[in-house]
Design a protein around this motif. Sequence first.
Motif, PDB file in Angstrom:
ATOM      1  N   CYS A   1       0.961  -1.138   0.008  1.00  0.00           N
ATOM      2  CA  CYS A   1       0.074   0.056  -0.015  1.00  0.00           C
ATOM      3  C   CYS A   1       0.711   1.384   0.003  1.00  0.00           C
ATOM      4  N   ILE A   2       0.454   2.220  -0.655  1.00  0.00           N
ATOM      5  CA  ILE A   2       1.246   3.627  -0.758  1.00  0.00           C
ATOM      6  C   ILE A   2       0.427   4.457   0.274  1.00  0.00           C
ATOM      7  N   ALA A   3       1.190   5.367   0.989  1.00  0.00           N
ATOM      8  CA  ALA A   3       0.665   6.342   1.811  1.00  0.00           C
ATOM      9  C   ALA A   3       1.595   7.544   2.307  1.00  0.00           C
ATOM     10  N   PRO A   4       1.039   8.514   2.515  1.00  0.00           N
ATOM     11  CA  PRO A   4       1.844   9.704   3.007  1.00  0.00           C
ATOM     12  C   PRO A   4       2.517   9.064   4.136  1.00  0.00           C
ATOM     13  N   THR A   5       4.035   9.517   4.451  1.00  0.00           N
ATOM     14  CA  THR A   5       4.652   9.364   5.748  1.00  0.00           C
ATOM     15  C   THR A   5       4.656  10.401   6.667  1.00  0.00           C
ATOM     16  N   GLU A   6       4.113  11.613   6.425  1.00  0.00           N
ATOM     17  CA  GLU A   6       4.403  12.697   7.483  1.00  0.00           C
ATOM     18  C   GLU A   6       2.978  13.193   7.542  1.00  0.00           C
ATOM     19  N   ARG A   7       2.609  13.998   6.746  1.00  0.00           N
ATOM     20  CA  ARG A   7       0.885  14.378   6.692  1.00  0.00           C
ATOM     21  C   ARG A   7       0.058  13.406   6.181  1.00  0.00           C
ATOM     22  N   PHE A   8      -0.964  13.411   6.862  1.00  0.00           N
ATOM     23  CA  PHE A   8      -1.827  12.275   6.631  1.00  0.00           C
ATOM     24  C   PHE A   8      -3.243  12.887   6.340  1.00  0.00           C
ATOM     25  N   ASP A   9      -3.248  13.306   4.866  1.00  0.00           N
ATOM     26  CA  ASP A   9      -4.653  13.794   4.419  1.00  0.00           C
ATOM     27  C   ASP A   9      -4.533  13.669   2.880  1.00  0.00           C
ATOM     28  N   SER A  10      -5.698  14.086   2.227  1.00  0.00           N
ATOM     29  CA  SER A  10      -5.705  14.077   0.706  1.00  0.00           C
ATOM     30  C   SER A  10      -4.594  14.519  -0.188  1.00  0.00           C
ATOM     31  N   GLU A  11      -4.188  15.881   0.461  1.00  0.00           N
ATOM     32  CA  GLU A  11      -3.201  16.669  -0.296  1.00  0.00           C
ATOM     33  C   GLU A  11      -2.046  15.859  -0.414  1.00  0.00           C
ATOM     34  N   ALA A  12      -1.371  15.444   1.018  1.00  0.00           N
ATOM     35  CA  ALA A  12      -0.148  14.493   0.931  1.00  0.00           C
ATOM     36  C   ALA A  12      -0.401  13.077   0.154  1.00  0.00           C
ATOM     37  N   LEU A  13      -1.648  12.751   0.106  1.00  0.00           N
ATOM     38  CA  LEU A  13      -1.460  11.441  -0.691  1.00  0.00           C
ATOM     39  C   LEU A  13      -1.542  11.818  -2.266  1.00  0.00           C
ATOM     40  N   LEU A  14      -2.127  12.808  -2.653  1.00  0.00           N
ATOM     41  CA  LEU A  14      -1.976  13.262  -3.960  1.00  0.00           C
ATOM     42  C   LEU A  14      -0.656  13.793  -4.387  1.00  0.00           C
ATOM     43  N   ALA A  15       0.242  14.051  -3.596  1.00  0.00           N
ATOM     44  CA  ALA A  15       1.508  14.335  -3.878  1.00  0.00           C
ATOM     45  C   ALA A  15       2.514  13.373  -4.013  1.00  0.00           C
ATOM     46  N   LEU A  16       1.946  12.137  -3.947  1.00  0.00           N
ATOM     47  CA  LEU A  16       2.792  10.755  -4.065  1.00  0.00           C
ATOM     48  C   LEU A  16       2.914  10.571  -5.514  1.00  0.00           C
ATOM     49  N   PRO A  17       4.338  10.205  -5.934  1.00  0.00           N
ATOM     50  CA  PRO A  17       4.384  10.073  -7.376  1.00  0.00           C
ATOM     51  C   PRO A  17       3.439   9.027  -8.112  1.00  0.00           C
ATOM     52  N   GLU A  18       3.046   7.989  -7.539  1.00  0.00           N
ATOM     53  CA  GLU A  18       1.926   6.991  -8.098  1.00  0.00           C
ATOM     54  C   GLU A  18       0.879   7.751  -8.316  1.00  0.00           C
ATOM     55  N   LEU A  19       0.464   8.873  -7.957  1.00  0.00           N
ATOM     56  CA  LEU A  19      -0.791   9.425  -8.270  1.00  0.00           C
ATOM     57  C   LEU A  19      -0.717  10.701  -9.346  1.00  0.00           C
ATOM     58  N   ALA A  20       0.593  10.922  -9.613  1.00  0.00           N
ATOM     59  CA  ALA A  20       0.922  11.915 -10.627  1.00  0.00           C
ATOM     60  C   ALA A  20      -0.029  11.952 -11.761  1.00  0.00           C
ATOM     61  N   PRO A  21      -0.388  12.979 -12.387  1.00  0.00           N
ATOM     62  CA  PRO A  21      -1.103  13.104 -13.633  1.00  0.00           C
ATOM     63  C   PRO A  21      -0.648  12.041 -14.678  1.00  0.00           C
ATOM     64  N   ALA A  22       0.621  11.685 -14.907  1.00  0.00           N
ATOM     65  CA  ALA A  22       1.162  10.960 -16.018  1.00  0.00           C
ATOM     66  C   ALA A  22       0.620   9.418 -15.845  1.00  0.00           C
ATOM     67  N   ARG A  23       0.832   9.280 -14.258  1.00  0.00           N
ATOM     68  CA  ARG A  23       0.495   7.863 -13.880  1.00  0.00           C
ATOM     69  C   ARG A  23      -0.932   7.188 -13.770  1.00  0.00           C
ATOM     70  N   VAL A  24      -2.013   8.393 -13.599  1.00  0.00           N
ATOM     71  CA  VAL A  24      -3.259   7.882 -13.325  1.00  0.00           C
ATOM     72  C   VAL A  24      -4.034   8.422 -14.651  1.00  0.00           C
ATOM     73  N   ALA A  25      -3.543   9.101 -15.820  1.00  0.00           N
ATOM     74  CA  ALA A  25      -4.410   9.663 -16.930  1.00  0.00           C
ATOM     75  C   ALA A  25      -4.859   8.249 -17.399  1.00  0.00           C
TER      76      ALA A  25
END
Length: 260
Positions: A111-135
Amino acid sequence: MKPGGPLAGRTIVVTRPRAQCGPLAEAIESAGGRALIFPLLEISPAEDGAPLQAAADRLGEYSVAVFISPNAVDHALPVLLAKRSWPVDLLPAAVGQGTVKALAEKGVQGCIAPTERFDSEALLALPELAPARVAGKRVAIFRGDGGRELLADTLHERGAQVDCITCYRRSGPSAGARELLAAWREGRLDALTVSSSEGLRYLVDLLDAEGRDYLRRTPIFVPHARIAENAKNLDLHNITLTEGADAGLMAGLVAYNWPA
């Protein structure tokens, strides 16, 4: 409750949903304090189970499955895995480490997850959810009723096809606040830990004028800046912002300058 310890003689209210309050309560007791369990959110299955069953039927079509909370894991995973194992190519994602742990305990690894801030913004900052990866990919978000739409909206803007599946619902506490009021009146309620803005609103609405006066004078420990801001909007200013999760709340409680 152990004798001595940094929280000796302190009664701390734990307001997480009942199924998630155990670890924090145990940590408070291990530090010498007394944990008063008072869940501010009651969790129950979604009224309509059809969307979750539909997601289970097409689980192999998703590229990413996001679980918003341990409650989402508890209510969604038994249905998702009732007839099949977790798809090898399906990436699990979570907002917090407690959800990662809940998934791992049920056999879902990686499972991927933030390691510091635990919110949607931090999750969206992970590279696995970058635009090029989820488009062009299909993403499932397993969540409770209501809540923020930032995660779904942002993934949609990044080109993903997003399905939001409500798998549980939240409601305020069915019991009244008599236990809290009794503890306040007897001078044995020292602080509250609050991990949900929604739960805090339920608490304020639950209390009468006397209870709200007690609440304003009681230290409230919160693990996220958004909860702290919402607390101020509710006219609560005795707020201590801690690091995230139970570990952050405990660190804040232990470091607090308690009155003699």
